[in-house]
Design a protein around this motif. Structure first.
Motif, PDB file in Angstrom:
ATOM      1  N   GLN A 153     -10.906   6.069   4.956  1.00  9.40           N
ATOM      2  CA  GLN A 153     -11.835   4.944   4.929  1.00  9.40           C
ATOM      3  C   GLN A 153     -11.879   4.286   3.554  1.00  9.40           C
ATOM      4  O   GLN A 153     -12.001   3.059   3.450  1.00  9.40           O
ATOM      5  N   THR A 160       0.809  -1.222   0.000  1.00  7.97           N
ATOM      6  CA  THR A 160       0.000   0.000   0.000  1.00  7.97           C
ATOM      7  C   THR A 160       0.841   1.271   0.000  1.00  7.97           C
ATOM      8  O   THR A 160       0.298   2.359  -0.178  1.00  7.97           O
ATOM      9  N   THR A 168      -0.443   5.105  10.592  1.00  2.00           N
ATOM     10  CA  THR A 168      -1.816   4.662  10.806  1.00  2.00           C
ATOM     11  C   THR A 168      -1.938   3.144  10.730  1.00  2.00           C
ATOM     12  O   THR A 168      -3.021   2.612  10.502  1.00  2.00           O
ATOM     13  N   SER A 217       1.063   6.646   4.800  1.00  2.00           N
ATOM     14  CA  SER A 217      -0.101   6.234   5.587  1.00  2.00           C
ATOM     15  C   SER A 217      -0.703   7.376   6.396  1.00  2.00           C
ATOM     16  O   SER A 217      -1.799   7.228   6.933  1.00  2.00           O
ATOM     17  N   MET A 236      -4.046   7.990   5.042  1.00  2.00           N
ATOM     18  CA  MET A 236      -4.990   6.876   5.061  1.00  2.00           C
ATOM     19  C   MET A 236      -6.416   7.375   5.286  1.00  2.00           C
ATOM     20  O   MET A 236      -6.663   8.288   6.082  1.00  2.00           O
ATOM     21  N   GLY A 296     -12.386   1.806  14.387  1.00  2.00           N
ATOM     22  CA  GLY A 296     -12.555   0.819  13.325  1.00  2.00           C
ATOM     23  C   GLY A 296     -13.844   0.041  13.458  1.00  2.00           C
ATOM     24  O   GLY A 296     -14.502  -0.286  12.457  1.00  2.00           O
ATOM     25  N   ASN A 320      -9.433   3.925   1.536  1.00  2.00           N
ATOM     26  CA  ASN A 320      -8.263   3.047   1.460  1.00  2.00           C
ATOM     27  C   ASN A 320      -8.512   1.745   2.221  1.00  2.00           C
ATOM     28  O   ASN A 320      -8.102   0.664   1.777  1.00  2.00           O
ATOM     29  N   TRP A 321      -9.166   1.826   3.369  1.00  2.00           N
ATOM     30  CA  TRP A 321      -9.507   0.609   4.115  1.00  2.00           C
ATOM     31  C   TRP A 321     -10.386  -0.307   3.268  1.00  2.00           C
ATOM     32  O   TRP A 321     -10.171  -1.505   3.210  1.00  2.00           O
ATOM     33  N   HIS A 331       2.503  -1.618   4.878  1.00  2.00           N
ATOM     34  CA  HIS A 331       1.737  -0.426   5.244  1.00  2.00           C
ATOM     35  C   HIS A 331       2.634   0.530   6.011  1.00  2.00           C
ATOM     36  O   HIS A 331       3.538   0.116   6.738  1.00  2.00           O
ATOM     37  N   TYR A 379      -4.450   1.746  13.167  1.00  2.00           N
ATOM     38  CA  TYR A 379      -5.826   2.039  12.756  1.00  2.00           C
ATOM     39  C   TYR A 379      -6.281   1.066  11.667  1.00  2.00           C
ATOM     40  O   TYR A 379      -7.406   0.553  11.708  1.00  2.00           O
ATOM     41  N   SER A 380      -5.422   0.821  10.689  1.00  2.00           N
ATOM     42  CA  SER A 380      -5.793  -0.086   9.598  1.00  2.00           C
ATOM     43  C   SER A 380      -5.918  -1.519  10.088  1.00  2.00           C
ATOM     44  O   SER A 380      -6.811  -2.259   9.652  1.00  2.00           O
TER      45      SER A 380
END
Length: 330
Positions: free
Chosen positions: A66, A12, A96, A61, A64, A301, A68-69, A92, A99-100
């Motif tokens: 939503q 990513t 973040t 990142s 980053m 998340g 991207n998630w 990654h 978070y991911s």
């Protein structure tokens, strides 16, 4: 757990593959060739066979989102369902990464393969970098067998994807699982509308810490911005400015119109238990639901995964209070 027969390496961006530019380190493509060249030099390691996919453009990142998630989750599903991959390694950035890892933990509920995220504090090829150590260490862990679910590998350790936080900005052991008390009942079987096949949509969320001097008007303005979920970082065991009638009224009004209000503790080792103090009980009566010992990353998340699945306020509050993947209970 069995060794993977086909590993998906999903790149990513992030520090691990960055190149120096005139304005500083920046994300760069072409990491597959660098990875294969380095692997040829790695003697003595037993590593799985792998295929490489890259989300374009590669990002820092810090950017980053939503979207991207959702793109990561879609690429992982495609790798498993269409390409026959039985394990996934996500490369990654570290800013973040936690978070991911948390978001993917809830977006990929019941995915039958392991997903491991890793990155590095220094770019691959930089003197003294931790990039190859983390990357090949994660591959080797997968080769040895990792249970299905989302985990983070960093500095020689596998950590739960929905429990980890970044605690350092410079040290190589930057990630840890803070020893928070886990309070929650296991949900049991994941409902069909929350498993990894369920489509999700971006949703407007906000995070707000309580602090001495916070004003009701500031909270009202945030709630009036169209957020569907607000994560409040409370003091200690879940307290806040309970004598501010205007602030409590703003929370109650927002909750009455369907906004989900959730509470985490600001303390790195804390958990929310509203009934300990009267100040906490006041917040609970305003409509807040406790995150127990969840981290900020996990709570955010989880709110995203629940609201993004189209659940209503009551449904979100119900599932938020239950343990879905180990985020609330051991």
């Amino acid at each position: 757990m069995p060794s993977p027969s086909k590993l998906l390496v999903l790149y990513t961006g992030g520090t691990i593959g960055m190149q120096q530019t005139a304005s500083g380190l920046a994300p760069a493509s072409g990491f597959e060739a660098r990875l294969r060249s380095q692997q040829a030099l790695e003697t003595g390691r037993q590593l799985p066979s792998w295929v490489f996919r890259e989300l374009l453009p590669p990002i820092d990142s810090a950017n980053m989102s939503q979207s991207n998630w959702l793109a990561m989750a879609a690429a992982i599903r495609a790798g498993v369902e269409q390409d026959g991959c039985d394990a996934v390694l996500v490369l990654h950035g570290t800013d973040t990464l936690a978070y991911s890892a948390a978001a993917l933990s809830f977006l990929l509920l019941d995915l039958p393969v392991p997903v491991v995220l890793t990155g590095s504090m220094l770019p691959a090829g930089a003197p003294g970098s931790d990039a190859w150590t983390n990357l090949f260490g994660a591959m080797q862990a997968l080769q040895q067998g990792v249970a299905a679910g989302v985990q983070l590998y960093f500095s020689g350790r596998l950590m739960h994807g929905a429990r980890v936080s970044k605690l350092g900005s410079e040290t190589f052991d930057a990630f840890s699982e803070p020893p928070r008390q886990r309070l929650g009942v296991r949900a049991g079987v994941t409902p069909a509308n929350l498993d990894y096949r369920q489509p999700r949509q971006p949703v407007s969320l906000a995070v707000l810490p309580f602090y001495p001097g916070i004003q009701a008007a500031q909270v009202e303005a945030l709630l009036a911005s169209g957020v569907r979920g607000l994560l409040l970082e409370c003091y200690g065991s879940g307290t806040g400015p309970s004598e501010d009638a205007a602030l409590l009224a703003a929370l109650k009004t927002a909750h009455a119109r369907g906004v989900v209000l959730a509470a985490v503790s600001q303390c790195p080792h804390g958990h929310v238990e509203f009934g300990v103090y009267a100040a906490g009980s006041q917040l609970a009566s305003a409509g807040l639901v406790s995150a127990g010992g969840m981290t900020r990353e996990a709570a955010l998340g989880k709110l995203f995964a629940l609201l993004g699945a189209g659940l209503n306020q009551a449904e979100v509050e119900h599932w938020f209070a239950l343990d879905l993947c180990g985020e609330r209970a051991d």
